[in-house]
Design a protein around this motif. Structure first.
Motif, PDB file in Angstrom:
ATOM      1  N   LEU A   1      39.215  24.158  97.144  1.00 44.40           N
ATOM      2  CA  LEU A   1      40.582  23.673  96.922  1.00 44.40           C
ATOM      3  C   LEU A   1      40.642  22.520  95.923  1.00 44.40           C
ATOM      4  O   LEU A   1      41.710  21.975  95.651  1.00 44.40           O
ATOM      5  CB  LEU A   1      41.195  23.228  98.251  1.00 44.40           C
ATOM      6  N   GLY A   2      39.474  22.124  95.401  1.00 42.25           N
ATOM      7  CA  GLY A   2      39.482  21.116  94.339  1.00 42.25           C
ATOM      8  C   GLY A   2      39.070  19.721  94.764  1.00 42.25           C
ATOM      9  O   GLY A   2      39.517  18.733  94.166  1.00 42.25           O
ATOM     10  N   ALA A   3      38.198  19.631  95.784  1.00 42.59           N
ATOM     11  CA  ALA A   3      37.739  18.315  96.233  1.00 42.59           C
ATOM     12  C   ALA A   3      37.002  17.597  95.107  1.00 42.59           C
ATOM     13  O   ALA A   3      36.214  18.210  94.391  1.00 42.59           O
ATOM     14  CB  ALA A   3      36.801  18.478  97.431  1.00 42.59           C
ATOM     15  N   ALA A   4      37.253  16.301  94.969  1.00 43.92           N
ATOM     16  CA  ALA A   4      36.478  15.476  94.039  1.00 43.92           C
ATOM     17  C   ALA A   4      35.137  15.170  94.704  1.00 43.92           C
ATOM     18  O   ALA A   4      34.941  15.468  95.878  1.00 43.92           O
ATOM     19  CB  ALA A   4      37.227  14.192  93.746  1.00 43.92           C
ATOM     20  N   GLU A   5      34.204  14.588  93.957  1.00 49.83           N
ATOM     21  CA  GLU A   5      32.927  14.154  94.530  1.00 49.83           C
ATOM     22  C   GLU A   5      33.055  12.658  94.847  1.00 49.83           C
ATOM     23  O   GLU A   5      33.396  11.872  93.974  1.00 49.83           O
ATOM     24  CB  GLU A   5      31.812  14.430  93.509  1.00 49.83           C
ATOM     25  N   LEU A   6      32.811  12.286  96.086  1.00 48.50           N
ATOM     26  CA  LEU A   6      32.961  10.874  96.462  1.00 48.50           C
ATOM     27  C   LEU A   6      31.887  10.015  95.795  1.00 48.50           C
ATOM     28  O   LEU A   6      30.758  10.454  95.629  1.00 48.50           O
ATOM     29  CB  LEU A   6      32.816  10.717  97.973  1.00 48.50           C
ATOM     30  N   PRO A   7      32.247   8.772  95.453  1.00 53.11           N
ATOM     31  CA  PRO A   7      31.229   7.853  94.924  1.00 53.11           C
ATOM     32  C   PRO A   7      30.161   7.574  95.991  1.00 53.11           C
ATOM     33  O   PRO A   7      30.469   7.540  97.184  1.00 53.11           O
ATOM     34  CB  PRO A   7      32.017   6.575  94.625  1.00 53.11           C
ATOM     35  N   GLU A   8      28.937   7.378  95.537  1.00 50.87           N
ATOM     36  CA  GLU A   8      27.783   7.165  96.424  1.00 50.87           C
ATOM     37  C   GLU A   8      28.010   6.063  97.480  1.00 50.87           C
ATOM     38  O   GLU A   8      27.690   6.266  98.647  1.00 50.87           O
ATOM     39  CB  GLU A   8      26.550   6.877  95.555  1.00 50.87           C
ATOM     40  N   PRO A   9      28.580   4.886  97.100  1.00 49.45           N
ATOM     41  CA  PRO A   9      28.790   3.829  98.111  1.00 49.45           C
ATOM     42  C   PRO A   9      29.723   4.276  99.245  1.00 49.45           C
ATOM     43  O   PRO A   9      29.543   3.863 100.396  1.00 49.45           O
ATOM     44  CB  PRO A   9      29.440   2.684  97.319  1.00 49.45           C
ATOM     45  N   VAL A  10      30.689   5.115  98.928  1.00 52.73           N
ATOM     46  CA  VAL A  10      31.597   5.604  99.976  1.00 52.73           C
ATOM     47  C   VAL A  10      30.817   6.523 100.926  1.00 52.73           C
ATOM     48  O   VAL A  10      30.944   6.428 102.151  1.00 52.73           O
ATOM     49  CB  VAL A  10      32.811   6.358  99.373  1.00 52.73           C
ATOM     50  N   LYS A  11      29.990   7.389 100.345  1.00 49.30           N
ATOM     51  CA  LYS A  11      29.165   8.276 101.176  1.00 49.30           C
ATOM     52  C   LYS A  11      28.265   7.450 102.098  1.00 49.30           C
ATOM     53  O   LYS A  11      28.087   7.787 103.263  1.00 49.30           O
ATOM     54  CB  LYS A  11      28.287   9.165 100.298  1.00 49.30           C
ATOM     55  N   ARG A  12      27.706   6.371 101.535  1.00 49.91           N
ATOM     56  CA  ARG A  12      26.807   5.529 102.342  1.00 49.91           C
ATOM     57  C   ARG A  12      27.574   4.861 103.470  1.00 49.91           C
ATOM     58  O   ARG A  12      27.091   4.791 104.591  1.00 49.91           O
ATOM     59  CB  ARG A  12      26.130   4.484 101.458  1.00 49.91           C
ATOM     60  N   ALA A  13      28.782   4.391 103.158  1.00 52.44           N
ATOM     61  CA  ALA A  13      29.605   3.742 104.194  1.00 52.44           C
ATOM     62  C   ALA A  13      29.928   4.742 105.309  1.00 52.44           C
ATOM     63  O   ALA A  13      29.924   4.401 106.500  1.00 52.44           O
ATOM     64  CB  ALA A  13      30.886   3.190 103.570  1.00 52.44           C
ATOM     65  N   MET A  14      30.205   5.981 104.914  1.00 49.12           N
ATOM     66  CA  MET A  14      30.501   7.013 105.917  1.00 49.12           C
ATOM     67  C   MET A  14      29.289   7.275 106.806  1.00 49.12           C
ATOM     68  O   MET A  14      29.412   7.472 108.012  1.00 49.12           O
ATOM     69  CB  MET A  14      30.936   8.306 105.223  1.00 49.12           C
ATOM     70  N   ARG A  15      28.099   7.296 106.198  1.00 41.26           N
ATOM     71  CA  ARG A  15      26.872   7.494 106.967  1.00 41.26           C
ATOM     72  C   ARG A  15      26.669   6.372 107.979  1.00 41.26           C
ATOM     73  O   ARG A  15      26.275   6.606 109.119  1.00 41.26           O
ATOM     74  CB  ARG A  15      25.659   7.518 106.040  1.00 41.26           C
ATOM     75  N   LEU A  16      26.963   5.164 107.514  1.00 42.67           N
ATOM     76  CA  LEU A  16      26.800   3.991 108.369  1.00 42.67           C
ATOM     77  C   LEU A  16      27.773   4.074 109.550  1.00 42.67           C
ATOM     78  O   LEU A  16      27.389   3.873 110.703  1.00 42.67           O
ATOM     79  CB  LEU A  16      27.061   2.730 107.540  1.00 42.67           C
ATOM     80  N   ALA A  17      29.026   4.405 109.252  1.00 42.68           N
ATOM     81  CA  ALA A  17      30.037   4.530 110.320  1.00 42.68           C
ATOM     82  C   ALA A  17      29.610   5.603 111.319  1.00 42.68           C
ATOM     83  O   ALA A  17      29.739   5.428 112.536  1.00 42.68           O
ATOM     84  CB  ALA A  17      31.398   4.866 109.717  1.00 42.68           C
ATOM     85  N   SER A  18      29.074   6.704 110.804  1.00 39.86           N
ATOM     86  CA  SER A  18      28.707   7.778 111.714  1.00 39.86           C
ATOM     87  C   SER A  18      27.467   7.415 112.523  1.00 39.86           C
ATOM     88  O   SER A  18      27.311   7.813 113.663  1.00 39.86           O
ATOM     89  CB  SER A  18      28.571   9.111 110.966  1.00 39.86           C
ATOM     90  N   LYS A  19      26.610   6.589 111.937  1.00 38.80           N
ATOM     91  CA  LYS A  19      25.423   6.112 112.665  1.00 38.80           C
ATOM     92  C   LYS A  19      25.862   5.260 113.865  1.00 38.80           C
ATOM     93  O   LYS A  19      25.329   5.404 114.970  1.00 38.80           O
ATOM     94  CB  LYS A  19      24.544   5.288 111.709  1.00 38.80           C
ATOM     95  N   VAL A  20      26.832   4.376 113.630  1.00 39.58           N
ATOM     96  CA  VAL A  20      27.343   3.535 114.708  1.00 39.58           C
ATOM     97  C   VAL A  20      27.931   4.417 115.807  1.00 39.58           C
ATOM     98  O   VAL A  20      27.607   4.283 116.987  1.00 39.58           O
ATOM     99  CB  VAL A  20      28.428   2.551 114.179  1.00 39.58           C
ATOM    100  N   MET A  21      28.771   5.340 115.381  1.00 39.91           N
ATOM    101  CA  MET A  21      29.424   6.222 116.340  1.00 39.91           C
ATOM    102  C   MET A  21      28.397   7.009 117.152  1.00 39.91           C
ATOM    103  O   MET A  21      28.456   7.060 118.372  1.00 39.91           O
ATOM    104  CB  MET A  21      30.399   7.144 115.593  1.00 39.91           C
ATOM    105  N   THR A  22      27.425   7.622 116.467  1.00 40.14           N
ATOM    106  CA  THR A  22      26.477   8.475 117.195  1.00 40.14           C
ATOM    107  C   THR A  22      25.593   7.664 118.136  1.00 40.14           C
ATOM    108  O   THR A  22      25.283   8.107 119.239  1.00 40.14           O
ATOM    109  CB  THR A  22      25.591   9.310 116.228  1.00 40.14           C
ATOM    110  N   THR A  23      25.226   6.451 117.714  1.00 37.74           N
ATOM    111  CA  THR A  23      24.373   5.618 118.557  1.00 37.74           C
ATOM    112  C   THR A  23      25.115   5.204 119.826  1.00 37.74           C
ATOM    113  O   THR A  23      24.576   5.267 120.924  1.00 37.74           O
ATOM    114  CB  THR A  23      23.918   4.359 117.784  1.00 37.74           C
TER     115      THR A  23
END
Ligand SMILES: [Fe+2]
Ligand SMILES: [Fe+2]
Length: 205
Positions: free
Chosen positions: A178-200
């Protein structure tokens, strides 16, 4: 107004773990095997993490569908949201079968994800879809990790996780289509961090 009531109802059901699946659980027809107590507890905790992930998916998709402008994108979001509701119902059901409980913090997870989804939605469809595609990619990866950790004899849980993983891969592909852009690397990292907190946290609470 009607829309708001529908969304609110969906939110309450997501948080309370009483979602309705439109497809039968992938565990259906698979026999329950004996698993030792420690492994059962581990499977419960992993499925609680997955259930929280699905609560967040509900909130994200709702937040985004409310703000998506393009009708085609909106329809794809709604279709994916329905499948996420299946995931929500399947994982809650599996947790109950294993004798576990859902996360006590579900309202909090939901609220956080909804706010993020609304912000992503407000940035416009391209970024909205970018965020979604990246979320799905991370979830897909994460479910793959769970498949490595789940007891091999727990075929019922594995069937649920495998089906979810296949759906998430499709959701990601459709967001890209549908035309998703590619997220900037720092945003991807922030998402990983948020998900790490959530999963832990969700593994325990
Ligand atoms: Fe999902
Ligand atoms: Fe998904």
């Amino acid at each position: 107004m009607d829309r708001l009531i529908v969304e609110f109802d969906r939110a309450l059901r997501a948080v309370a773990g009483v979602a309705h699946a439109s497809r039968p659980s992938p565990a259906e027809g698979i026999s329950e095997k004996e698993i030792d107590e420690k492994e059962r507890m581990h499977a419960v905790a992993l499925m609680r993490v997955n259930h929280v992930g699905e609560v967040c998916a509900q909130a994200l998709y709702q937040g985004q569908a409310l703000t998506a402008r393009d009708p085609v994108a909106r329809q794809a979001l709604e279709q994916a949201a329905r499948e996420e509701e299946d995931h929500l119902a399947w994982s809650a059901e599996r947790i109950r079968e294993l004798g576990g409980r859902l996360s006590l913090l579900n309202p909090l997870w939901y609220a956080g994800a909804f706010a993020i989804g609304a912000v992503a939605g407000a940035l416009g469809d391209r970024w909205n879809l970018a965020f979604l595609a990246e979320t799905e990619r991370q979830v897909e990866e994460h479910l793959g990790g769970h498949l490595d950790e789940l007891p091999p004899e727990d075929s019922r849980t594995r069937a649920v996780v495998e089906a979810m993983q296949a759906d998430e891969a499709r959701h990601r592909a459709s967001a890209i289509e549908l035309g998703a852009a590619e997220l900037p690397e720092p945003v991807k990292r922030a998402m990983r961090l948020a998900s790490k907190v959530m999963t832990t946290v969700a593994y325990r609470v």
